[in-house]
Design a protein around this motif. Structure first.
Motif, PDB file in Angstrom:
ATOM      1  N   MET A 225      42.822  37.543  48.001  1.00  0.00           N
ATOM      2  CA  MET A 225      41.622  36.807  48.878  1.00  0.00           C
ATOM      3  C   MET A 225      41.418  35.530  48.515  1.00  0.00           C
ATOM      4  SD  MET A 225      40.970  39.443  50.714  1.00  0.00           S
ATOM      5  CE  MET A 225      42.027  41.046  50.384  1.00  0.00           C
ATOM      6  N   GLU A 226      40.746  34.813  49.368  1.00  0.00           N
ATOM      7  CA  GLU A 226      40.668  33.262  48.936  1.00  0.00           C
ATOM      8  C   GLU A 226      40.276  32.972  47.434  1.00  0.00           C
ATOM      9  OE1 GLU A 226      38.308  31.567  52.005  1.00  0.00           O
ATOM     10  OE2 GLU A 226      39.961  31.509  53.653  1.00  0.00           O
ATOM     11  N   ASP A 227      39.347  33.750  47.025  1.00  0.00           N
ATOM     12  CA  ASP A 227      38.942  33.062  45.687  1.00  0.00           C
ATOM     13  C   ASP A 227      39.670  33.718  44.551  1.00  0.00           C
ATOM     14  OD1 ASP A 227      37.822  35.520  46.105  1.00  0.00           O
ATOM     15  OD2 ASP A 227      36.023  35.032  45.218  1.00  0.00           O
ATOM     16  N   ALA A 228      40.752  34.203  44.722  1.00  0.00           N
ATOM     17  CA  ALA A 228      41.476  35.323  43.734  1.00  0.00           C
ATOM     18  C   ALA A 228      42.180  34.296  42.922  1.00  0.00           C
ATOM     19  CB  ALA A 228      42.346  36.130  44.475  1.00  0.00           C
ATOM     20  N   ASP A 229      42.589  34.714  41.720  1.00  0.00           N
ATOM     21  CA  ASP A 229      43.446  34.013  40.699  1.00  0.00           C
ATOM     22  C   ASP A 229      44.889  34.440  41.254  1.00  0.00           C
ATOM     23  OD1 ASP A 229      45.229  33.149  38.742  1.00  0.00           O
ATOM     24  OD2 ASP A 229      43.905  34.056  37.191  1.00  0.00           O
ATOM     25  N   LEU A 230      45.605  33.776  42.031  1.00  0.00           N
ATOM     26  CA  LEU A 230      46.660  34.007  42.666  1.00  0.00           C
ATOM     27  C   LEU A 230      47.925  33.975  41.633  1.00  0.00           C
ATOM     28  CD1 LEU A 230      46.764  31.839  45.983  1.00  0.00           C
ATOM     29  CD2 LEU A 230      46.278  34.289  45.692  1.00  0.00           C
ATOM     30  N   GLU A 231      47.908  33.290  40.714  1.00  0.00           N
ATOM     31  CA  GLU A 231      48.805  33.498  39.545  1.00  0.00           C
ATOM     32  C   GLU A 231      48.772  34.864  38.946  1.00  0.00           C
ATOM     33  OE1 GLU A 231      51.915  32.019  37.176  1.00  0.00           O
ATOM     34  OE2 GLU A 231      50.781  30.551  38.639  1.00  0.00           O
ATOM     35  N   GLU A 232      47.435  35.221  38.553  1.00  0.00           N
ATOM     36  CA  GLU A 232      47.629  36.516  37.812  1.00  0.00           C
ATOM     37  C   GLU A 232      47.841  37.619  38.944  1.00  0.00           C
ATOM     38  OE1 GLU A 232      46.300  39.335  34.894  1.00  0.00           O
ATOM     39  OE2 GLU A 232      47.044  37.233  34.874  1.00  0.00           O
ATOM     40  N   ALA A 233      47.222  37.540  40.282  1.00  0.00           N
ATOM     41  CA  ALA A 233      47.612  38.622  41.088  1.00  0.00           C
ATOM     42  C   ALA A 233      49.202  38.680  41.291  1.00  0.00           C
ATOM     43  CB  ALA A 233      47.115  38.172  42.434  1.00  0.00           C
ATOM     44  N   ALA A 234      49.819  37.690  41.292  1.00  0.00           N
ATOM     45  CA  ALA A 234      51.416  37.643  41.779  1.00  0.00           C
ATOM     46  C   ALA A 234      52.058  38.390  40.275  1.00  0.00           C
ATOM     47  CB  ALA A 234      51.885  36.281  41.668  1.00  0.00           C
ATOM     48  N   THR A 235      51.418  37.845  39.308  1.00  0.00           N
ATOM     49  CA  THR A 235      52.029  38.616  38.090  1.00  0.00           C
ATOM     50  C   THR A 235      51.891  39.925  37.904  1.00  0.00           C
ATOM     51  OG1 THR A 235      51.753  36.586  36.617  1.00  0.00           O
ATOM     52  CG2 THR A 235      52.013  38.581  35.395  1.00  0.00           C
ATOM     53  N   LEU A 236      50.788  40.513  38.475  1.00  0.00           N
ATOM     54  CA  LEU A 236      50.440  42.091  38.381  1.00  0.00           C
ATOM     55  C   LEU A 236      51.216  42.624  39.353  1.00  0.00           C
ATOM     56  CD1 LEU A 236      46.652  41.767  37.384  1.00  0.00           C
ATOM     57  CD2 LEU A 236      48.443  42.463  35.927  1.00  0.00           C
ATOM     58  N   ALA A 237      51.247  42.035  40.737  1.00  0.00           N
ATOM     59  CA  ALA A 237      51.952  42.618  41.763  1.00  0.00           C
ATOM     60  C   ALA A 237      53.465  42.755  41.193  1.00  0.00           C
ATOM     61  CB  ALA A 237      51.799  41.750  42.682  1.00  0.00           C
ATOM     62  N   ALA A 238      53.931  41.793  40.618  1.00  0.00           N
ATOM     63  CA  ALA A 238      55.580  41.924  40.392  1.00  0.00           C
ATOM     64  C   ALA A 238      55.641  42.975  39.223  1.00  0.00           C
ATOM     65  CB  ALA A 238      56.081  40.463  39.810  1.00  0.00           C
ATOM     66  N   LEU A 239      54.857  43.084  38.372  1.00  0.00           N
ATOM     67  CA  LEU A 239      54.777  44.006  37.148  1.00  0.00           C
ATOM     68  C   LEU A 239      54.425  45.596  37.780  1.00  0.00           C
ATOM     69  CD1 LEU A 239      53.028  42.204  34.294  1.00  0.00           C
ATOM     70  CD2 LEU A 239      55.786  42.686  34.550  1.00  0.00           C
ATOM     71  N   GLY A 240      53.785  45.622  38.753  1.00  0.00           N
ATOM     72  CA  GLY A 240      53.428  46.861  39.216  1.00  0.00           C
ATOM     73  C   GLY A 240      54.361  47.366  40.446  1.00  0.00           C
ATOM     74  N   SER A 241      54.988  46.428  40.681  1.00  0.00           N
ATOM     75  CA  SER A 241      56.155  46.792  41.811  1.00  0.00           C
ATOM     76  C   SER A 241      57.682  47.455  41.281  1.00  0.00           C
ATOM     77  CB  SER A 241      56.391  45.799  42.823  1.00  0.00           C
ATOM     78  OG  SER A 241      55.403  45.508  43.578  1.00  0.00           O
ATOM     79  N   TYR A 242      57.951  46.501  40.009  1.00  0.00           N
ATOM     80  CA  TYR A 242      59.079  46.654  39.676  1.00  0.00           C
ATOM     81  C   TYR A 242      59.350  47.390  38.254  1.00  0.00           C
ATOM     82  CZ  TYR A 242      59.755  43.172  43.194  1.00  0.00           C
ATOM     83  OH  TYR A 242      59.477  42.171  44.427  1.00  0.00           O
ATOM     84  N   LYS A 243      58.177  47.425  37.411  1.00  0.00           N
ATOM     85  CA  LYS A 243      58.223  48.151  36.234  1.00  0.00           C
ATOM     86  C   LYS A 243      58.983  49.555  36.352  1.00  0.00           C
ATOM     87  CE  LYS A 243      56.166  48.282  31.765  1.00  0.00           C
ATOM     88  NZ  LYS A 243      55.602  47.276  31.021  1.00  0.00           N
TER      89      LYS A 243
ATOM     90  N   ARG B 260      51.101  30.801  49.854  1.00  0.00           N
ATOM     91  CA  ARG B 260      51.168  30.501  47.961  1.00  0.00           C
ATOM     92  C   ARG B 260      51.366  31.903  47.467  1.00  0.00           C
ATOM     93  NH1 ARG B 260      53.005  28.027  44.216  1.00  0.00           N
ATOM     94  NH2 ARG B 260      51.358  27.706  42.526  1.00  0.00           N
ATOM     95  N   PHE B 261      50.713  32.823  47.869  1.00  0.00           N
ATOM     96  CA  PHE B 261      50.828  34.162  46.919  1.00  0.00           C
ATOM     97  C   PHE B 261      52.396  34.467  47.047  1.00  0.00           C
ATOM     98  CE2 PHE B 261      51.427  38.642  46.766  1.00  0.00           C
ATOM     99  CZ  PHE B 261      50.667  38.840  45.455  1.00  0.00           C
ATOM    100  N   ILE B 262      53.127  34.486  48.325  1.00  0.00           N
ATOM    101  CA  ILE B 262      54.318  34.990  48.434  1.00  0.00           C
ATOM    102  C   ILE B 262      55.294  34.045  47.375  1.00  0.00           C
ATOM    103  CG2 ILE B 262      56.518  34.815  49.876  1.00  0.00           C
ATOM    104  CD1 ILE B 262      54.511  35.649  52.144  1.00  0.00           C
ATOM    105  N   GLU B 263      55.312  32.722  47.452  1.00  0.00           N
ATOM    106  CA  GLU B 263      55.733  31.734  46.463  1.00  0.00           C
ATOM    107  C   GLU B 263      55.643  32.129  45.145  1.00  0.00           C
ATOM    108  OE1 GLU B 263      54.274  27.774  47.174  1.00  0.00           O
ATOM    109  OE2 GLU B 263      55.019  27.757  49.200  1.00  0.00           O
ATOM    110  N   LEU B 264      54.572  32.428  44.737  1.00  0.00           N
ATOM    111  CA  LEU B 264      54.251  32.864  43.333  1.00  0.00           C
ATOM    112  C   LEU B 264      54.928  34.284  43.090  1.00  0.00           C
ATOM    113  CD1 LEU B 264      50.567  31.742  42.993  1.00  0.00           C
ATOM    114  CD2 LEU B 264      52.308  30.727  41.673  1.00  0.00           C
ATOM    115  N   LEU B 265      54.861  35.191  43.969  1.00  0.00           N
ATOM    116  CA  LEU B 265      55.375  36.344  43.893  1.00  0.00           C
ATOM    117  C   LEU B 265      56.955  36.318  43.605  1.00  0.00           C
ATOM    118  CD1 LEU B 265      55.071  39.672  43.351  1.00  0.00           C
ATOM    119  CD2 LEU B 265      55.202  39.755  45.915  1.00  0.00           C
ATOM    120  N   LEU B 266      57.654  35.474  44.422  1.00  0.00           N
ATOM    121  CA  LEU B 266      59.248  35.203  44.272  1.00  0.00           C
ATOM    122  C   LEU B 266      59.297  34.596  42.963  1.00  0.00           C
ATOM    123  CD1 LEU B 266      59.747  34.146  48.074  1.00  0.00           C
ATOM    124  CD2 LEU B 266      60.567  36.319  47.032  1.00  0.00           C
TER     125      LEU B 266
END
Length: 66
Positions: A1-19, A40-46
Motif C-alpha cells: 500500500m502507499e504508506d508501506a515500507d517498500l524496502e521491508e516488503a520486498a525483502t520479506l516477499a523475496a524471502l517468503g517466496s524463495y526460501k 518501485r516495489f517490483i524494482e526492489l523485489l528484483l
C-alpha cells in the motif's frame, strides 16, 4: 500500500517466496501491490531476488543452501 515500507516488503516477499526453494506450504504465491507503488516495489523485489545466492562449490557463502 502507499504508506508501506517498500524496502521491508520486498525483502520479506523475496524471502517468503524463495526460501526452501519455494517448497514450503507457507511460501508466497501471489502478491497484491497497490498500482501507485507497483513499479518501485517490483524494482526492489528484483534487486532482492538477484542478491539471493544458493550454495554451490563456487559460492562458499550463499544466502541459503538449496
Amino acid at each position: 500500500m502507499e504508506d508501506a515500507d517498500l524496502e521491508e516488503a520486498a525483502t520479506l516477499a523475496a524471502l517468503g517466496s524463495y526460501k526452501n526453494s519455494g517448497q514450503r506450504c507457507t511460501a508466497i504465491k501471489r502478491l497484491l501491490v497497490q498500482e501507485t507503488v507497483a513499479e518501485r516495489f517490483i524494482e526492489l523485489l528484483l534487486e532482492k531476488t538477484r542478491a539471493i545466492s544458493t550454495a554451490t562449490r563456487w559460492i562458499p557463502t550463499p544466502t541459503w543452501a538449496p
